[in-house]
Design a protein around this motif. Structure first.
Motif, PDB file in Angstrom:
ATOM      1  N   ASP A  24      -7.567  -7.795 -13.382  1.00 26.96           N
ATOM      2  CA  ASP A  24      -6.334  -8.408 -12.692  1.00 26.96           C
ATOM      3  C   ASP A  24      -6.016  -9.609 -13.519  1.00 26.96           C
ATOM      4  OD1 ASP A  24      -7.104  -6.959 -10.530  1.00 26.96           O
ATOM      5  OD2 ASP A  24      -7.736  -8.494  -9.112  1.00 26.96           O
ATOM      6  N   ASN A  69       1.154   0.399 -11.061  1.00 29.70           N
ATOM      7  CA  ASN A  69       0.193   0.743 -10.234  1.00 29.70           C
ATOM      8  C   ASN A  69      -0.903  -0.364 -10.382  1.00 29.70           C
ATOM      9  OD1 ASN A  69      -1.295   2.267  -8.389  1.00 29.70           O
ATOM     10  ND2 ASN A  69      -2.121   3.662  -9.777  1.00 29.70           N
ATOM     11  N   SER A  70      -0.955  -0.821 -11.608  1.00 30.90           N
ATOM     12  CA  SER A  70      -1.937  -2.211 -11.784  1.00 30.90           C
ATOM     13  C   SER A  70      -1.283  -3.296 -11.068  1.00 30.90           C
ATOM     14  CB  SER A  70      -2.130  -2.434 -13.288  1.00 30.90           C
ATOM     15  OG  SER A  70      -2.837  -1.575 -14.105  1.00 30.90           O
ATOM     16  N   LYS A  82       0.937  -1.244  -0.024  1.00 30.56           N
ATOM     17  CA  LYS A  82      -0.107  -0.042  -0.081  1.00 30.56           C
ATOM     18  C   LYS A  82       0.869   0.992   0.111  1.00 30.56           C
ATOM     19  CE  LYS A  82      -4.355  -1.842   1.812  1.00 30.56           C
ATOM     20  NZ  LYS A  82      -5.436  -1.742   2.682  1.00 30.56           N
ATOM     21  N   ARG A 102      -1.842  -3.138  -7.618  1.00 33.09           N
ATOM     22  CA  ARG A 102      -3.203  -3.001  -7.086  1.00 33.09           C
ATOM     23  C   ARG A 102      -3.624  -4.791  -7.217  1.00 33.09           C
ATOM     24  NH1 ARG A 102      -5.047   0.560 -10.396  1.00 33.09           N
ATOM     25  NH2 ARG A 102      -5.245  -0.742 -12.080  1.00 33.09           N
ATOM     26  N   GLN A 160      -4.123   7.068 -14.430  1.00 34.17           N
ATOM     27  CA  GLN A 160      -3.962   6.152 -13.061  1.00 34.17           C
ATOM     28  C   GLN A 160      -3.969   4.754 -13.010  1.00 34.17           C
ATOM     29  OE1 GLN A 160      -2.181   6.851 -10.034  1.00 34.17           O
ATOM     30  NE2 GLN A 160      -2.476   9.016 -10.043  1.00 34.17           N
ATOM     31  N   GLN A 161      -5.147   4.402 -13.852  1.00 29.97           N
ATOM     32  CA  GLN A 161      -5.684   3.024 -14.122  1.00 29.97           C
ATOM     33  C   GLN A 161      -4.740   2.211 -14.979  1.00 29.97           C
ATOM     34  OE1 GLN A 161      -9.663   3.613 -15.124  1.00 29.97           O
ATOM     35  NE2 GLN A 161     -10.386   3.580 -13.196  1.00 29.97           N
ATOM     36  N   SER A 202       7.530  -4.310  -9.225  1.00 32.06           N
ATOM     37  CA  SER A 202       6.117  -4.598  -8.561  1.00 32.06           C
ATOM     38  C   SER A 202       5.758  -5.947  -9.300  1.00 32.06           C
ATOM     39  CB  SER A 202       5.294  -3.636  -9.239  1.00 32.06           C
ATOM     40  OG  SER A 202       5.362  -3.707 -10.693  1.00 32.06           O
ATOM     41  N   THR A 243      -3.698  -7.796 -16.207  1.00 35.61           N
ATOM     42  CA  THR A 243      -2.394  -7.549 -15.601  1.00 35.61           C
ATOM     43  C   THR A 243      -1.554  -8.645 -15.656  1.00 35.61           C
ATOM     44  OG1 THR A 243      -3.512  -5.832 -14.471  1.00 35.61           O
ATOM     45  CG2 THR A 243      -1.501  -6.260 -13.493  1.00 35.61           C
ATOM     46  N   GLN A 280       1.991   1.770  -3.456  1.00 38.62           N
ATOM     47  CA  GLN A 280       1.151   2.053  -4.549  1.00 38.62           C
ATOM     48  C   GLN A 280       0.781   3.658  -4.330  1.00 38.62           C
ATOM     49  OE1 GLN A 280      -2.855   0.641  -3.882  1.00 38.62           O
ATOM     50  NE2 GLN A 280      -3.473   0.606  -5.760  1.00 38.62           N
ATOM     51  N   ILE A 303      -1.870  -6.211  -3.957  1.00 37.10           N
ATOM     52  CA  ILE A 303      -2.725  -5.821  -2.854  1.00 37.10           C
ATOM     53  C   ILE A 303      -4.143  -6.847  -2.704  1.00 37.10           C
ATOM     54  CG2 ILE A 303      -4.099  -3.872  -1.942  1.00 37.10           C
ATOM     55  CD1 ILE A 303      -1.749  -1.956  -2.750  1.00 37.10           C
ATOM     56  N   ARG A 304      -4.873  -6.813  -3.863  1.00 37.56           N
ATOM     57  CA  ARG A 304      -6.048  -7.776  -3.582  1.00 37.56           C
ATOM     58  C   ARG A 304      -5.761  -9.069  -3.301  1.00 37.56           C
ATOM     59  NH1 ARG A 304      -9.466  -5.931  -9.109  1.00 37.56           N
ATOM     60  NH2 ARG A 304     -10.104  -3.903  -8.281  1.00 37.56           N
TER      61      ARG A 304
END
Length: 172
Positions: A150, A96-97, A52, A100, A90-91, A172, A153, A55, A103-104
């Motif tokens: 997801d 970042n992806s 986090k 994300r 951002q997306q 990452s 990615t 990110q 993190i999930r």
């Protein structure tokens, strides 16, 4: 014959005559190799905090890049067009992806470990907890779009390790 000395063997196979050094190395080994539910939960929570933080740092970097480009753009509708490009920027950021997704997955791991811990302690982990977990998850309601993002990615993850990838993308 000579004097007898106590020799200690550490978990890594090192021989030493110092009991405190042996104890320290044994303690560190046990911490590193702790596969109990509590140990796994601690490691997963630390990993989640790190992810986090990374990110948030990456999101601020993308925001700074966007602000710089927006300030340089002197077109009459630049403010309106710039506002329309911030969220997609951002997306679509690869780093970042990937963060994300990590993190999930870490959050799912933590939920599973907490359920396992409760099972071992005799707490009911039945229907209502699963129902609440499923209904409270955004991915239940987004018609599979989060899972699809997801999956895309992860399918493109090997490009994050390619020659053209940045250091952040590789990490990452």
């Amino acid at each position: 014959m000579g004097n007898w000395k106590k020799t200690y063997i550490t978990p890594l196979g090192n021989k030493t005559t110092s009991k405190p050094l042996t104890d320290i190395e044994s303690f560190r080994y046990r911490q590193a190799a702790d596969m109990s539910i509590g140990g796994q939960l601690r490691k997963a929570n630390l990993r989640l905090q790190e992810l986090k933080a990374k990110q948030a740092e990456r999101a601020s970097e993308v925001h700074k890049e966007w602000v710089e480009e927006t300030e340089k753009n002197k077109a009459p509708l630049a403010a309106i067009l710039g506002a329309a490009t911030y969220t997609p920027r951002q997306q679509s950021d690869k780093e970042n992806s990937a963060l994300r997704v990590a993190i999930r997955e870490t959050e799912e791991l933590i939920k599973n470990l907490e359920e396992q811990k409760d099972r071992e302690n005799g707490v009911d982990v039945g229907f209502w907890r699963g129902f609440g977990r499923t209904m409270g998850d955004v991915r239940t309601w987004d018609f599979g779009m989060g899972d699809m993002a997801d999956a895309m990615t992860m399918m493109n993850a090997d490009k994050l390790k390619g020659d053209n990838a940045t250091e952040g993308e590789r990490e990452s």
